[in-house]
Design a protein around this motif. Sequence first.
Motif, PDB file in Angstrom:
ATOM      1  N   SER A  43       0.814  -1.217   0.000  1.00 32.47           N
ATOM      2  CA  SER A  43       0.000   0.000   0.000  1.00 32.47           C
ATOM      3  C   SER A  43       0.851   1.272   0.000  1.00 32.47           C
ATOM      4  N   ASP A  44       2.147   1.125  -0.192  1.00 30.24           N
ATOM      5  CA  ASP A  44       3.023   2.299  -0.200  1.00 30.24           C
ATOM      6  C   ASP A  44       2.706   3.161  -1.423  1.00 30.24           C
ATOM      7  N   PRO A  45       2.580   4.466  -1.237  1.00 29.87           N
ATOM      8  CA  PRO A  45       2.265   5.364  -2.359  1.00 29.87           C
ATOM      9  C   PRO A  45       3.244   5.262  -3.531  1.00 29.87           C
ATOM     10  N   ALA A  46       4.516   4.985  -3.257  1.00 28.24           N
ATOM     11  CA  ALA A  46       5.502   4.861  -4.344  1.00 28.24           C
ATOM     12  C   ALA A  46       5.173   3.668  -5.237  1.00 28.24           C
ATOM     13  N   VAL A  47       4.757   2.580  -4.642  1.00 28.64           N
ATOM     14  CA  VAL A  47       4.412   1.371  -5.394  1.00 28.64           C
ATOM     15  C   VAL A  47       3.116   1.589  -6.174  1.00 28.64           C
ATOM     16  N   ILE A  48       2.094   2.090  -5.495  1.00 22.01           N
ATOM     17  CA  ILE A  48       0.783   2.302  -6.120  1.00 22.01           C
ATOM     18  C   ILE A  48       0.897   3.267  -7.305  1.00 22.01           C
ATOM     19  N   ALA A  49       1.564   4.401  -7.103  1.00 22.99           N
ATOM     20  CA  ALA A  49       1.669   5.415  -8.162  1.00 22.99           C
ATOM     21  C   ALA A  49       2.419   4.880  -9.385  1.00 22.99           C
ATOM     22  N   ALA A  50       3.498   4.150  -9.158  1.00 23.06           N
ATOM     23  CA  ALA A  50       4.287   3.632 -10.278  1.00 23.06           C
ATOM     24  C   ALA A  50       3.486   2.610 -11.092  1.00 23.06           C
ATOM     25  N   ILE A  51       2.773   1.717 -10.406  1.00 22.50           N
ATOM     26  CA  ILE A  51       1.974   0.722 -11.129  1.00 22.50           C
ATOM     27  C   ILE A  51       0.846   1.400 -11.910  1.00 22.50           C
ATOM     28  N   LYS A  52       0.149   2.323 -11.265  1.00 23.64           N
ATOM     29  CA  LYS A  52      -0.958   2.995 -11.951  1.00 23.64           C
ATOM     30  C   LYS A  52      -0.469   3.753 -13.187  1.00 23.64           C
ATOM     31  N   ALA A  53       0.678   4.407 -13.068  1.00 19.17           N
ATOM     32  CA  ALA A  53       1.230   5.139 -14.212  1.00 19.17           C
ATOM     33  C   ALA A  53       1.558   4.184 -15.358  1.00 19.17           C
ATOM     34  N   GLN A  54       2.186   3.051 -15.028  1.00 15.17           N
ATOM     35  CA  GLN A  54       2.539   2.117 -16.094  1.00 15.17           C
ATOM     36  C   GLN A  54       1.300   1.442 -16.672  1.00 15.17           C
ATOM     37  N   ASN A  55       0.309   1.133 -15.822  1.00 13.67           N
ATOM     38  CA  ASN A  55      -0.932   0.548 -16.352  1.00 13.67           C
ATOM     39  C   ASN A  55      -1.564   1.475 -17.385  1.00 13.67           C
ATOM     40  N   GLY A  56      -1.451   2.772 -17.148  1.00 13.73           N
ATOM     41  CA  GLY A  56      -1.973   3.729 -18.117  1.00 13.73           C
ATOM     42  C   GLY A  56      -1.246   3.640 -19.454  1.00 13.73           C
ATOM     43  N   GLU A  57       0.049   3.344 -19.423  1.00 17.21           N
ATOM     44  CA  GLU A  57       0.849   3.216 -20.642  1.00 17.21           C
ATOM     45  C   GLU A  57       0.642   1.871 -21.341  1.00 17.21           C
ATOM     46  N   THR A  58       0.495   0.799 -20.573  1.00 14.44           N
ATOM     47  CA  THR A  58       0.519  -0.544 -21.156  1.00 14.44           C
ATOM     48  C   THR A  58      -0.861  -1.186 -21.347  1.00 14.44           C
ATOM     49  N   SER A  59      -1.906  -0.537 -20.906  1.00 16.81           N
ATOM     50  CA  SER A  59      -3.240  -1.157 -20.961  1.00 16.81           C
ATOM     51  C   SER A  59      -3.654  -1.556 -22.376  1.00 16.81           C
ATOM     52  N   GLY A  60      -3.186  -0.849 -23.381  1.00 14.53           N
ATOM     53  CA  GLY A  60      -3.547  -1.164 -24.751  1.00 14.53           C
ATOM     54  C   GLY A  60      -2.591  -2.118 -25.461  1.00 14.53           C
ATOM     55  N   TYR A  61      -1.558  -2.577 -24.772  1.00 18.47           N
ATOM     56  CA  TYR A  61      -0.601  -3.487 -25.403  1.00 18.47           C
ATOM     57  C   TYR A  61      -1.254  -4.827 -25.699  1.00 18.47           C
ATOM     58  N   ASP A  62      -1.043  -5.310 -26.919  1.00 13.65           N
ATOM     59  CA  ASP A  62      -1.531  -6.640 -27.268  1.00 13.65           C
ATOM     60  C   ASP A  62      -0.386  -7.648 -27.102  1.00 13.65           C
ATOM     61  N   ALA A  63      -0.681  -8.919 -27.341  1.00 18.06           N
ATOM     62  CA  ALA A  63       0.304  -9.992 -27.153  1.00 18.06           C
ATOM     63  C   ALA A  63       1.538  -9.787 -28.036  1.00 18.06           C
ATOM     64  N   ILE A 108      16.737 -10.676   1.338  1.00 12.97           N
ATOM     65  CA  ILE A 108      16.109 -10.521   0.028  1.00 12.97           C
ATOM     66  C   ILE A 108      17.168 -10.635  -1.060  1.00 12.97           C
ATOM     67  N   ALA A 109      16.930 -11.550  -2.016  1.00 13.68           N
ATOM     68  CA  ALA A 109      17.821 -11.709  -3.159  1.00 13.68           C
ATOM     69  C   ALA A 109      17.438 -10.764  -4.288  1.00 13.68           C
ATOM     70  N   GLU A 110      16.138 -10.494  -4.422  1.00 11.62           N
ATOM     71  CA  GLU A 110      15.639  -9.612  -5.466  1.00 11.62           C
ATOM     72  C   GLU A 110      14.212  -9.197  -5.141  1.00 11.62           C
ATOM     73  N   ILE A 111      13.803  -8.073  -5.707  1.00 10.71           N
ATOM     74  CA  ILE A 111      12.409  -7.611  -5.613  1.00 10.71           C
ATOM     75  C   ILE A 111      12.051  -7.017  -6.964  1.00 10.71           C
ATOM     76  N   PHE A 112      10.863  -7.330  -7.433  1.00  7.68           N
ATOM     77  CA  PHE A 112      10.371  -6.636  -8.619  1.00  7.68           C
ATOM     78  C   PHE A 112       8.861  -6.494  -8.537  1.00  7.68           C
ATOM     79  N   VAL A 113       8.374  -5.435  -9.181  1.00  5.44           N
ATOM     80  CA  VAL A 113       6.956  -5.093  -9.186  1.00  5.44           C
ATOM     81  C   VAL A 113       6.474  -5.183 -10.626  1.00  5.44           C
ATOM     82  N   MET A 114       5.266  -5.746 -10.801  1.00  3.25           N
ATOM     83  CA  MET A 114       4.673  -5.943 -12.121  1.00  3.25           C
ATOM     84  C   MET A 114       3.369  -5.158 -12.242  1.00  3.25           C
ATOM     85  N   ASP A 115       3.035  -4.785 -13.462  1.00  2.00           N
ATOM     86  CA  ASP A 115       1.774  -4.096 -13.723  1.00  2.00           C
ATOM     87  C   ASP A 115       0.663  -5.117 -13.976  1.00  2.00           C
ATOM     88  N   ALA A 116      -0.487  -4.656 -14.421  1.00  2.00           N
ATOM     89  CA  ALA A 116      -1.638  -5.532 -14.661  1.00  2.00           C
ATOM     90  C   ALA A 116      -1.380  -6.547 -15.772  1.00  2.00           C
TER      91      ALA A 116
END
Length: 190
Positions: A43-63, A108-116
């Motif tokens: 629920s950290d604002p940095a995580v939420i904002a970054a995902i929402k911004a990228q979802n806005g960019e990638t929502s129209g991407y096809d396979a 922690i060996a690694e951390i990554f965040v994914m969009d929708a």
Amino acid sequence: MKFLIKAMTVAVAMFVLAPGAKANDFEPQIKAFYESTVKAWLSDPAVIAAIKAQNGETSGYDAAKIDTLDKQWRAEAKAGGGDLVNKVAGNSLSAWLKGKKDEAGGKIAEIFVMDAKGLNVGMSDTTSDYMQGDEGKHQKTFGAGADAVFIDEVEFDESSGAFQSQLSATVSDGGSPIGAITVGVNVEKL
């Protein structure tokens, strides 16, 4: 010191791979780590904002677009960088994730965040691929809805030289899933 580290690695390997040992033998410790550390990140604002911004960019991407980007990422990852990898590695969320990894004292060996779509939004370390949406870490979290947590089997990670289990969880905003996070937990440090 090197001998001690190798001896500990062998001991953990023998425990993990011993007859009767299950892939989830570390699950109670990993769940405790999730509750004490990782859950707050969702629920950290940095995580939420970054995902929402990228979802806005990638929502129209096809396979086809995602496949092209994933191939680009794989080539750049092998080469040690490139436009796409550097864009993700150099963003503010990646800096935040690197800080969280450093604060964890080797757990922690690694951390990554994914969009929708399952595409990398931020990372502490370069992943081998850009598209995680076809893997359990995304399907069993984002695909399962809000509050989903998935703890994968313990495996030896050659890049970190440690036994780790990937802990993944859905990231939600207002109760709606928007992405997911994966934390490679070094079980030798639990």
